[in-house]
Enzyme design. Structure first.
Site, PDB file in Angstrom:
ATOM      1  N   TYR A  22      16.817   3.736  51.666  1.00 15.23           N
ATOM      2  CA  TYR A  22      16.268   4.334  53.293  1.00 15.23           C
ATOM      3  C   TYR A  22      15.109   4.159  53.388  1.00 15.23           C
ATOM      4  O   TYR A  22      14.243   4.332  52.860  1.00 15.23           O
ATOM      5  CB  TYR A  22      16.485   6.047  53.130  1.00 15.23           C
ATOM      6  N   GLY A 173      24.831  11.468  66.867  1.00 15.63           N
ATOM      7  CA  GLY A 173      24.465  12.444  68.807  1.00 15.63           C
ATOM      8  C   GLY A 173      25.558  12.389  69.873  1.00 15.63           C
ATOM      9  O   GLY A 173      25.109  13.435  70.541  1.00 15.63           O
ATOM     10  N   LYS A 178      24.299  14.370  74.113  1.00 18.98           N
ATOM     11  CA  LYS A 178      22.861  13.436  74.630  1.00 18.98           C
ATOM     12  C   LYS A 178      23.754  12.111  75.559  1.00 18.98           C
ATOM     13  O   LYS A 178      22.982  11.245  76.079  1.00 18.98           O
ATOM     14  CB  LYS A 178      21.780  13.034  73.591  1.00 18.98           C
TER      15      LYS A 178
END
Length: 275
Positions: A22, A173, A178
């Protein structure tokens, strides 16, 4: 990063999950820096979870779960995190080029050497779980919009007493509301940065289900996001939900979800909406 971790700790979140790859190792580095800045009590109670498979440097030839590579990668993770032992260590992806028995054998050796605690598998299926009897827990994608783990993995974990952590609880998401039918995704959103896993959700049938979930959330006086997380927390097979906030306030729906406390029948109702 420090603001996110400070808020998480204030809310009672004591497990920080990351991976060596990451941010090219920067995620582990900043968690390590945050940990070093805290008191001995915080350092003692903090549970660290990290993963191995992908290249830290982005080298496509440096990946996999070969025993020698796992040993090398774990040393890098321990150094960046600033610890001698990581509490939870996961294989990030299955490795078709390395026998599973070899991977689990070296993880077991490292556990006996005191360098790691629980051994986990991420992105695993039922076949891998049946073959790998050394796993202590699983971390798979699971949400109202991704039910694949229900086929085998969840019941195998329950039958064997393994922990199950749900990552991507908001389906990139999509379960926040959204994304709207006929409207472009906002700049910087998952659908503009890494849309491939979620392209199939841009479908009228999905939008209708999201509309229904929004209606139920409004009836309960809560947010769509909190309701989606609460659905996971209401499943007795789910040990934990992994949240991936970009800002401290993104942790708040998790708190709201805990307070909702969905019943089994309410959970079943939501499951039927997304069946």
């Amino acid at each position: 990063a420090f603001a996110i971790m400070d808020r998480a700790w204030e809310l009672g979140i004591t497990t920080f999950d990351t991976a060596d790859a990451y941010g090219g190792g920067r995620s582990e580095t900043w968690i390590g820096e945050w940990r070093r800045a805290k008191s001995a009590d915080v350092r003692e109670r903090l549970v660290l979870s990290t993963k191995v498979f992908h290249s830290v440097e982005g080298d496509p030839n440096d990946r996999g779960l070969a025993p020698a590579r796992i040993r090398r990668q774990l040393e890098g993770s321990l150094r960046r995190l600033g610890v001698e032992r990581v509490d939870m260590y996961l294989t990030h992806e299955p490795d078709p080029d390395t026998p599973l028995a070899d991977t689990l054998a070296v993880l077991d050796e490292l556990a006996r050497e005191g360098k790691l605690g629980a051994i986990g598998g991420s992105n695993v299926d039922g076949e891998i779980l049946r073959a790998g009897d050394r796993y202590d827990f699983v971390q798979n994608s699971y949400s109202l919009l991704d039910r694949e783990s229900e086929a085998e993995v969840l019941w195998l974990c329950a039958a064997r007493g393994l922990g199950f952590e749900a990552f991507s609880p908001l389906a990139g998401g999509w379960l926040t509301g959204k994304y709207r039918r006929g409207e472009p995704a906002a700049p910087g959103s998952r659908m503009t940065q890494r849309p491939e896993p979620y392209l199939h959700l841009d479908d009228e049938r999905v939008y209708r289900k999201l509309d229904e979930l929004q209606r139920i959330a409004e009836e309960r006086g809560t947010s769509l996001t909190a309701l989606a997380i609460a659905w996971l927390l209401a499943d007795e097979r789910v040990t934990a939900v992994v949240l991936g906030p970009r800002r401290p306030e993104h942790l708040e729906p998790g708190v709201e979800a805990l307070e909702l406390g969905l019943s089994r029948s309410e959970r079943d109702e939501l499951a039927r909406v997304f069946s």
